[in-house]
Design an enzyme around this catalytic site. Structure first.
Site, PDB file in Angstrom:
ATOM      1  N   LYS A 127       0.860  -1.388  -0.053  1.00 30.78           N
ATOM      2  CA  LYS A 127      -0.038  -0.072   0.132  1.00 30.78           C
ATOM      3  C   LYS A 127       0.933   1.294   0.138  1.00 30.78           C
ATOM      4  O   LYS A 127       0.576   2.143  -0.817  1.00 30.78           O
ATOM      5  CB  LYS A 127      -0.942  -0.156   1.414  1.00 30.78           C
ATOM      6  CG  LYS A 127      -1.782  -1.102   1.491  1.00 30.78           C
ATOM      7  CD  LYS A 127      -3.072  -0.840   2.569  1.00 30.78           C
ATOM      8  CE  LYS A 127      -2.272  -0.954   4.134  1.00 30.78           C
ATOM      9  NZ  LYS A 127      -1.575  -2.054   4.218  1.00 30.78           N
ATOM     10  N   ARG A 169      11.619  -6.590   4.927  1.00 32.17           N
ATOM     11  CA  ARG A 169      11.273  -5.105   4.348  1.00 32.17           C
ATOM     12  C   ARG A 169      12.467  -4.107   5.289  1.00 32.17           C
ATOM     13  O   ARG A 169      12.702  -4.446   6.639  1.00 32.17           O
ATOM     14  CB  ARG A 169      10.103  -4.644   4.929  1.00 32.17           C
ATOM     15  CG  ARG A 169       9.672  -3.275   4.520  1.00 32.17           C
ATOM     16  CD  ARG A 169       8.140  -3.120   4.440  1.00 32.17           C
ATOM     17  NE  ARG A 169       7.642  -3.368   5.773  1.00 32.17           N
ATOM     18  CZ  ARG A 169       6.295  -3.080   5.880  1.00 32.17           C
ATOM     19  NH1 ARG A 169       5.548  -2.747   4.788  1.00 32.17           N
ATOM     20  NH2 ARG A 169       5.542  -3.507   6.981  1.00 32.17           N
ATOM     21  N   ARG A 227      -0.359  -9.238  13.432  1.00 40.78           N
ATOM     22  CA  ARG A 227      -0.668  -8.489  12.528  1.00 40.78           C
ATOM     23  C   ARG A 227      -1.475  -9.016  11.358  1.00 40.78           C
ATOM     24  O   ARG A 227      -2.621  -8.451  11.162  1.00 40.78           O
ATOM     25  CB  ARG A 227       0.347  -7.454  11.760  1.00 40.78           C
ATOM     26  CG  ARG A 227       1.021  -6.447  12.808  1.00 40.78           C
ATOM     27  CD  ARG A 227       2.442  -6.010  12.441  1.00 40.78           C
ATOM     28  NE  ARG A 227       2.065  -5.126  11.323  1.00 40.78           N
ATOM     29  CZ  ARG A 227       3.274  -4.963  10.625  1.00 40.78           C
ATOM     30  NH1 ARG A 227       4.683  -5.406  10.932  1.00 40.78           N
ATOM     31  NH2 ARG A 227       3.307  -4.362   9.338  1.00 40.78           N
ATOM     32  N   ARG A 257      11.589  -1.974  10.753  1.00 41.16           N
ATOM     33  CA  ARG A 257      10.501  -1.413  11.589  1.00 41.16           C
ATOM     34  C   ARG A 257      10.588  -2.496  12.931  1.00 41.16           C
ATOM     35  O   ARG A 257      10.652  -3.523  12.607  1.00 41.16           O
ATOM     36  CB  ARG A 257       9.282  -1.417  11.049  1.00 41.16           C
ATOM     37  CG  ARG A 257       9.005  -0.030  10.230  1.00 41.16           C
ATOM     38  CD  ARG A 257       7.666  -0.172   9.476  1.00 41.16           C
ATOM     39  NE  ARG A 257       6.443  -0.539  10.096  1.00 41.16           N
ATOM     40  CZ  ARG A 257       5.328  -0.875   9.667  1.00 41.16           C
ATOM     41  NH1 ARG A 257       5.104  -0.302   8.196  1.00 41.16           N
ATOM     42  NH2 ARG A 257       4.095  -1.505  10.180  1.00 41.16           N
TER      43      ARG A 257
HETATM   44  P1  AMP Z   1       1.097   0.125   9.249  1.00 47.35           P
HETATM   45  O1  AMP Z   1       2.213   1.103   9.022  1.00 47.35           O
HETATM   46  O2  AMP Z   1      -0.191   0.690   8.471  1.00 47.35           O
HETATM   47  O3  AMP Z   1       1.442  -1.170   9.114  1.00 47.35           O
HETATM   48  O4  AMP Z   1       0.488   0.317  10.657  1.00 47.35           O
HETATM   49  C1  AMP Z   1       1.339   0.021  11.906  1.00 47.35           C
HETATM   50  C2  AMP Z   1       0.577  -0.204  12.819  1.00 47.35           C
HETATM   51  O5  AMP Z   1      -0.145   0.915  13.398  1.00 47.35           O
HETATM   52  C3  AMP Z   1      -0.394  -1.173  12.989  1.00 47.35           C
HETATM   53  O6  AMP Z   1      -0.323  -2.459  13.164  1.00 47.35           O
HETATM   54  C4  AMP Z   1      -1.363  -0.544  14.052  1.00 47.35           C
HETATM   55  O7  AMP Z   1      -0.910  -1.241  15.173  1.00 47.35           O
HETATM   56  C5  AMP Z   1      -1.386   0.796  13.815  1.00 47.35           C
HETATM   57  N1  AMP Z   1      -2.292   1.471  13.111  1.00 47.35           N
HETATM   58  C6  AMP Z   1      -1.938   1.861  11.671  1.00 47.35           C
HETATM   59  N2  AMP Z   1      -3.315   2.202  11.364  1.00 47.35           N
HETATM   60  C7  AMP Z   1      -4.150   2.121  12.318  1.00 47.35           C
HETATM   61  C8  AMP Z   1      -5.620   2.161  12.246  1.00 47.35           C
HETATM   62  N3  AMP Z   1      -6.016   2.571  11.154  1.00 47.35           N
HETATM   63  N4  AMP Z   1      -6.247   1.592  13.508  1.00 47.35           N
HETATM   64  C9  AMP Z   1      -5.653   1.215  14.592  1.00 47.35           C
HETATM   65  N5  AMP Z   1      -4.364   1.086  14.434  1.00 47.35           N
HETATM   66  C10 AMP Z   1      -3.659   1.316  13.420  1.00 47.35           C
END
Ligand code: AMP
Length: 211
Positions: free
Chosen positions: A13, A122, A163, A152
């Site tokens: 994404k 990654r 996740r 990360r």
């Molecule tokens: P991402 O970078 O999109 O993979 O997000 C990393 C982490 O941030 C996720 O595993 C969640 O813990 C938190 N997170 C990101 N977006 C959301 C969301 N819309 N709602 C709740 N937690 C989020």
């Protein structure tokens, strides 16, 4: 054009959003990036978010919805935006429909067997670029801005497993949510390079916005 980018962790994404930002001038809003910036800055939001992110869980809806609602009031979103990582459950999708108008949901559909390797390999840059160790040939800095790459904290097998569980239980039902609204466009992303996935998405968007 206001877009929701949907897809499992590791679906690409963020990579697609960077390319779409460049081509179509849409603002890229990543809730994950916003949380990581808050964690780095030691803010109260960052302190709350960290424990959830480290556990592979979703940050509470009230916190997340408030952040997005505030972000969508900023000037740069006026020409259209892409939400990357929001909404992540039905409640968030319904809330979003109360404070924003979404035109399109782009769902990046990836074979689950590819995801673990993709995420654990990654390496990311603070500028938003991301790479996979197998294509870096030992490089440790970003090709775009020269900053050091890092892994990360939540890109480890244990957290990734959680996740992915969270994604399948809470986020995947949103595919149906946007399908029922007639807003869903699904692109199948397998082992092909991101540029090929981008070509499919860009062709679809081009038809809609005339670019
Ligand atoms: P991402 O970078 O999109 O993979 O997000 C990393 C982490 O941030 C996720 O595993 C969640 O813990 C938190 N997170 C990101 N977006 C959301 C969301 N819309 N709602 C709740 N937690 C989020």
């Amino acid at each position: 054009m206001n877009i929701v980018l949907l897809g499992a962790p590791g679906a690409g994404k963020g990579t697609q959003a960077s390319m779409l930002e460049e081509r179509f001038g849409l603002a890229h809003i990543s809730t994950g990036d916003i949380f990581r910036a808050n964690i780095k800055g030691g803010t109260p939001i960052g302190k709350v978010a960290k424990s959830y992110i480290d556990a592979g869980k979703l940050v509470p809806d009230e916190v997340t919805c408030d952040i997005v609602k505030g972000r969508l009031c900023e000037e740069d979103v006026k020409g259209g935006y892409m939400l990357d990582g929001f909404p992540r459950n039905l409640f968030q999708a319904q809330e979003l429909d109360k404070f924003a108008h979404i035109d399109l949901c782009i769902n990046i559909d990836v074979d689950i067997n590819l995801l673990m390797d993709r995420i654990c390999g990654r390496r990311v840059c603070s500028c938003g670029e991301s790479y996979h160790v197998t294509t870096l040939n030992g490089a440790t800095t970003c090709k775009k801005c020269g900053s050091p790459l890092y892994q990360r904290d939540d890109d480890n097998p244990e957290t990734v497993g959680k996740r992915l569980d969270t994604y399948f239980k809470e986020t995947q039902p949103l595919v149906d949510y946007y399908k029922k609204q007639g807003k869903l466009f699904t692109v199948k992303s397998g082992k092909q390079p991101p540029s090929e996935v981008f070509a499919v998405i860009a062709a679809e968007l081009g038809k809609r916005v005339g670019k």
